[in-house]
Scaffold this active site. Structure first.
Site, PDB file in Angstrom:
ATOM      1  N   GLU A  57       0.803  -1.282   0.221  1.00  0.00           N
ATOM      2  CA  GLU A  57      -0.159  -0.109  -0.080  1.00  0.00           C
ATOM      3  C   GLU A  57       0.968   1.222  -0.042  1.00  0.00           C
ATOM      4  O   GLU A  57       0.550   2.188  -0.743  1.00  0.00           O
ATOM      5  CB  GLU A  57      -0.882  -0.130   1.422  1.00  0.00           C
ATOM      6  N   THR A 208      16.648 -42.401   2.975  1.00  0.00           N
ATOM      7  CA  THR A 208      16.900 -41.468   1.868  1.00  0.00           C
ATOM      8  C   THR A 208      18.437 -40.911   2.005  1.00  0.00           C
ATOM      9  O   THR A 208      19.172 -40.643   0.904  1.00  0.00           O
ATOM     10  CB  THR A 208      15.673 -40.389   1.523  1.00  0.00           C
ATOM     11  N   LEU A 216      20.193 -31.561  -1.312  1.00  0.00           N
ATOM     12  CA  LEU A 216      18.795 -30.647  -1.185  1.00  0.00           C
ATOM     13  C   LEU A 216      18.715 -29.174  -1.239  1.00  0.00           C
ATOM     14  O   LEU A 216      18.275 -28.372  -0.364  1.00  0.00           O
ATOM     15  CB  LEU A 216      18.255 -31.038   0.262  1.00  0.00           C
TER      16      LEU A 216
END
Length: 351
Positions: A57, A208, A216
């Site tokens: 704004e 994993t 990652l």
């Protein structure tokens, strides 16, 4: 355009488009776009670029060349103007001081320090306030922000790739080496790196981490790396994994403290504590609003069983393994799909 409702919808769409330019950079603040209109023409606009900087704004008001027009204008804002002092002054006060007579709001800000107070302040100053314009789209825009404040947890995205016959991986014990088995193409992997750049944290389990040795990080896209998380309750992972190389922050959730050389911050999971609860509570306390869970099968299934997910993004490749590690199962139908070269991305929502 035929009526005011159509005009309001049209200009709110512009607010949403502007707000999206702050995606991945506005945390912990929401993405917000603002447009100021005089006689059906845009005379000012802006979006929130970064936490601590001017709100949408303020930027929109300051972009208006002839400030006298503000007293005859309408301002459109995708999210209720704030009414509290944070790092910047309240926007509702600014709009009241500028005597903007009409304010159109996409959706209410449910953050406890706002929660309708901005709208109340504007109405008390004499402004006409119209709410709920493209409300569903405006809430979707800030789904991470709203989930964090309303559910007291991060927005959780599950992601995996499976074969046409429903397997995540081959049986690694039956083959030599621990290299990842690719199911999708480079185009799908690029999309995954884009997703990583948009989220604040990323999680894998110990299986994993050991089998794939993932970094990652964001490699095939530009943007910040997410905070890396690994769940290893027994602290059995080797020290030399990519997750522990120190090139970006990592949290290790574990119940066992050991004298090792891992470069990671330890978060202790107390005996008897549900690990997913420990992870979610830690992220909430760190003001982290979004999390991608990338595997493995057991960890993904656990999130699904507990209903702790908001989106699932599932790639289905055109290859078959015949046997191996079965993919998790979702008990709902996809809400959309997209072709990625040799795979199809299916999109699910937990609604």
């Amino acid at each position: 355009m035929e009526n005011q409702q159509e005009l309001d919808s049209f200009f709110m769409k512009r607010c949403i488009d502007l707000a999206l330019q702050g995606e991945g950079r506005s945390y912990p603040n929401p993405m917000v776009g603002a447009v100021i209109v005089h006689n059906n023409k845009i005379i000012g606009e802006g979006f929130h670029r970064k936490a601590g900087e001017a709100h949408a704004e303020v930027i929109a008001v300051n972009s208006v060349k002839d400030r006298r027009l503000l007293k005859e204008a309408t301002i459109y804002v995708s999210l209720e103007p704030c009414s509290h002092h944070g790092k910047t002054p309240p926007c509702a006060t600014l709009l009241s001081e500028e005597k903007i007579p009409r304010v159109v709001v996409g959706c209410v800000d449910t953050f406890s320090q706002v929660a309708g107070r901005g709208i109340e302040q504007l109405r008390a100053s004499g402004a006409e306030v119209v709410g709920g314009v493209r409300e569903e789209e405006c809430r979707e825009l800030n789904k991470r922000f709203f989930t964090f404040h309303e559910k007291k947890r991060p927005y959780i995205i599950l992601k995996w790739a499976e074969t046409r016959d429903g397997f995540l991986d081959i049986d690694r014990q039956a083959v030599k080496g621990n290299r990842p088995t690719w199911i999708t193409s480079q185009y799908a992997r690029r999309a995954v790196h884009l997703w990583r750049s948009r989220e604040q944290a990323i999680l894998v389990g110990s299986v994993t981490a050991l089998k794939d040795n993932p970094g990652l990080k964001v490699r095939d896209w530009s943007g910040a790396h997410p905070l890396r998380l690994v769940l290893d309750r027994g602290n059995t992972l080797p020290d030399d994994l990519a997750l522990f190389n120190g090139d970006c922050p990592t949290l290790l959730f574990t119940s066992a403290l050991k004298d090792d050389k891992k470069i990671a911050e330890r978060v202790i999971v107390k005996p008897g504590k549900e690990p997913t609860d420990a992870i979610i509570e830690e992220l909430y306390n760190r003001d982290i609003q979004s999390l991608i869970v990338e595997g493995g099968a057991g960890l993904l299934s656990h999130f699904i069983q507990r209903g702790l997910w908001d989106e699932a993004r599932v790639f289905v490749g055109d290859i078959e393994f015949g046997k191996g590690v079965e993919a998790p199962k979702l008990r709902c139908l996809p809400r959309g799909s997209k072709q990625f070269d040799n795979s199809i991305l299916y999109l699910y929502r937990n609604i």
